[in-house]
Design a protein around this motif. Structure first.
Motif, short mmCIF file in Angstrom:
data_model
loop_
_atom_site.label_atom_id
_atom_site.label_comp_id
_atom_site.label_asym_id
_atom_site.label_seq_id
_atom_site.Cartn_x
_atom_site.Cartn_y
_atom_site.Cartn_z
N ASN A 11 27.24 -3.54 19.00
CA ASN A 11 27.55 -4.53 18.41
C ASN A 11 27.85 -6.08 19.44
N GLU A 12 26.97 -5.92 20.40
CA GLU A 12 26.79 -7.02 21.43
C GLU A 12 25.61 -7.87 21.23
N PRO A 13 25.67 -9.21 21.63
CA PRO A 13 24.66 -9.99 21.62
C PRO A 13 23.40 -9.55 22.45
N LEU A 14 22.21 -10.09 22.15
CA LEU A 14 20.98 -9.74 22.98
C LEU A 14 21.15 -10.36 24.26
N PRO A 15 20.78 -9.41 25.22
CA PRO A 15 21.03 -9.97 26.59
C PRO A 15 20.05 -11.41 26.71
N GLN A 16 20.57 -12.36 27.43
CA GLN A 16 19.89 -13.58 27.70
C GLN A 16 18.56 -13.46 28.44
N SER A 17 18.44 -12.32 29.01
CA SER A 17 16.97 -11.94 29.73
C SER A 17 16.14 -11.52 28.74
N LEU A 18 16.27 -11.11 27.52
CA LEU A 18 15.41 -10.47 26.49
C LEU A 18 15.27 -11.84 25.67
N LYS A 19 15.78 -12.82 25.79
CA LYS A 19 15.39 -14.02 24.77
C LYS A 19 13.90 -14.53 24.95
N GLN A 20 13.29 -15.00 24.16
CA GLN A 20 11.99 -15.77 24.19
C GLN A 20 11.12 -14.57 24.94
N THR A 21 11.02 -13.39 24.53
CA THR A 21 10.42 -12.05 24.85
C THR A 21 9.66 -11.54 23.50
N ASN A 32 0.87 -1.36 0.14
CA ASN A 32 -0.02 -0.06 0.07
C ASN A 32 1.01 1.24 0.09
N GLY A 33 2.06 1.22 -0.29
CA GLY A 33 2.84 2.43 -0.48
C GLY A 33 3.45 2.99 0.73
N TYR A 34 3.54 2.42 1.74
CA TYR A 34 4.16 3.15 2.83
C TYR A 34 5.71 2.69 2.88
N ARG A 35 6.33 3.71 3.59
CA ARG A 35 8.03 3.78 3.42
C ARG A 35 8.48 2.98 4.85
N TYR A 36 7.91 2.97 5.80
CA TYR A 36 8.36 2.20 7.08
C TYR A 36 7.34 1.45 7.72
N TYR A 37 7.92 0.62 8.53
CA TYR A 37 7.15 -0.32 9.50
C TYR A 37 7.45 -0.22 10.68
N ASP A 38 6.80 0.28 11.66
CA ASP A 38 7.37 0.80 13.19
C ASP A 38 6.84 -0.39 13.99
N PHE A 39 7.48 -1.24 14.71
CA PHE A 39 6.95 -2.24 15.54
C PHE A 39 6.60 -1.62 17.20
N GLU A 40 6.73 -0.04 17.11
CA GLU A 40 6.35 0.57 18.11
C GLU A 40 6.70 -0.09 19.66
N GLY A 41 7.98 -0.33 20.02
CA GLY A 41 8.49 -0.32 21.38
C GLY A 41 9.15 -1.50 21.33
N ILE A 42 10.45 -1.68 21.81
CA ILE A 42 11.40 -2.96 22.14
C ILE A 42 11.98 -2.57 23.45
N ASP A 43 12.50 -3.51 23.84
CA ASP A 43 13.48 -3.15 25.24
C ASP A 43 14.74 -2.15 25.02
N ARG A 44 14.84 -1.27 25.67
CA ARG A 44 15.87 -0.45 25.24
C ARG A 44 17.17 -1.06 25.32
N ARG A 45 17.27 -2.21 26.14
CA ARG A 45 18.65 -2.96 26.34
C ARG A 45 18.74 -3.45 24.97
N ALA A 46 17.88 -4.06 24.15
CA ALA A 46 17.99 -4.48 22.76
C ALA A 46 18.83 -3.46 21.73
N VAL A 47 18.41 -2.16 21.94
CA VAL A 47 18.85 -1.05 21.17
C VAL A 47 20.25 -0.68 21.41
N GLU A 48 20.65 -0.61 22.93
CA GLU A 48 21.79 -0.52 23.11
C GLU A 48 22.76 -1.55 22.77
N SER A 49 22.44 -2.91 22.87
CA SER A 49 23.35 -3.99 22.44
C SER A 49 23.74 -3.81 21.01
#
Length: 374
Positions: free
Chosen positions: A300-310, A279-296
């Motif tokens: 260039n670090e792996p996803l913290p173990q506590s965020l797996k299966q979330t 339908n011609g949109y440029r971006y798809y925004d999931f609107e919210g992930i844990d901040r630690r995932a962005v910082e990781s």
């Protein structure tokens, strides 16, 4: 200034303003939560709204919508989500706009004011700091998210999914999961799944009227869509998305808990992405992930173990770019109230009971009505 003309600041409390809403839909950084349509939705849970709109040469060049509510024992509180928004890069305009919003808050005797600038509004951060604003412990809108650039062809976008996510999407399709677009008559089914999801994940659910109002005001403009996943006629997953401007926002996904082995949620999410691209949109925004995932990701670090299966790891499986939006900033004029907020609330803001209380305040309800939605 614009073409040498002075800015005109207008105050508006009108229930609807098509010109302001159109400005937001067409300007970079514009967001649906700043529209008068969204103000009507928030009115269901007790929020009033007013706007400061800036005009130059007869056209809107900026503004911000302020939400207001009275809290027992505290008094009036206010917040500006994803705003202010401007179409010109002018430090003087940004400064005057913040001052105007603070003045409106002062006139309403607001004791606690939170402003979370637009997604592209990092330049406002210094304006806020200059006026005594400080980083808030409680954001009023997502500060971290995952955004997919839909500019590539759909095959390339699919290839950017993790191998596990690609497998699960195909598994759902092979298992007979069917995706259809829902209508107003499906909102009650969606809401029942939302209550189930809220119970399972431990978040407070908005009242059902919130979603019927959202449908009433946003749907005629194409600003809300409902997708449903079915298996042999049984609806087990649902997803509300908000297409606005050049972006489709994944507003809220729900799952009944049934047929999980068939991966309905993966299939449903991918369908929403495909729909956005088609339908011609440029971006798809999931609107919210844990901040630690962005910082990781930034380190260039792996996803913290506590965020797996979330929920965060589920979203990350769809590729995209982790982003950090401007953070919420708060201002408290009263010294005693400010001391209480900084000395007490900030220390306990991550406690589960405190988070639940904040969620109930935002949703305008005390508990899920289990008699109505078993």
């Amino acid at each position: 200034m614009v073409k040498g003309h002075a800015y005109e600041f207008r105050r508006s409390e009108s229930a609807g303003d098509a010109e302001w809403d159109a400005f937001l839909a067409g300007v970079e950084g514009g967001h649906h939560v700043q529209t008068t349509l969204w103000a009507r939705v928030k009115a269901v849970i007790g929020w009033d709204a007013l706007r400061v709109i800036v005009v130059a040469d007869g056209r809107i060049v900026g503004g911000g919508q302020l939400f207001l509510r009275t809290v027992p024992l505290i008094g009036a509180v206010g917040y500006v989500p994803k705003g202010p928004v401007v179409s010109v890069d002018d430090p003087a305009l940004r400064s005057q706009l913040i001052d105007s919003l603070m003045e409106e808050a002062r006139l309403r005797r607001v004791r606690h004011l939170t402003i979370q600038p637009a997604n592209n509004g990092h330049a406002f951060t210094q304006n806020l700091a200059d006026r005594g604003f400080r980083p808030s412990a409680v954001p009023v809108a997502p500060q971290t998210s995952l955004v997919i650039d839909l500019g590539a062809d759909i095959a390339t976008i699919f290839a950017q999914l993790s191998s596990k996510t690609r497998y699960n999407v195909r598994l759902g399709e092979r298992s007979g999961i069917k995706i259809r677009e829902g209508g107003e008559a499906d909102l009650s089914t969606y809401y029942r799944m939302l209550v189930t999801t809220g119970d399972r994940q431990g978040f407070t659910v908005y009242p059902e009227e919130y979603f019927t109002e959202m449908w009433q005001w946003l749907r005629p403009h194409g600003y809300v869509r409902l997708f449903l996943a079915e298996y042999e006629g049984d609806v087990m997953s649902g997803q509300l998305v908000v297409p606005f401007g050049d972006t489709v926002i994944n507003k809220l996904s729900v799952w009944s808990g049934r047929h999980g082995s068939k991966r309905p949620n993966h299939t449903l999410q991918w369908h929403a992405i495909e729909w956005s691209k088609a339908n011609g949109y440029r971006y798809y925004d999931f609107e919210g992930i844990d901040r630690r995932a962005v910082e990781s990701a930034r380190e260039n670090e792996p996803l913290p173990q506590s965020l797996k299966q979330t929920v965060t790891s589920f979203k990350l499986g769809f590729g995209g770019e982790p982003v950090l939006f401007p953070s919420a900033q708060y201002h408290v004029g009263n010294a005693l109230v400010r001391w209480g907020y900084e000395s007490v609330f900030r220390r306990v803001s991550d406690w589960p009971l405190v988070k639940k209380a904040v969620g109930r305040f935002r949703s305008g309800r005390r508990r899920i009505n289990r008699d109505r939605h078993p």
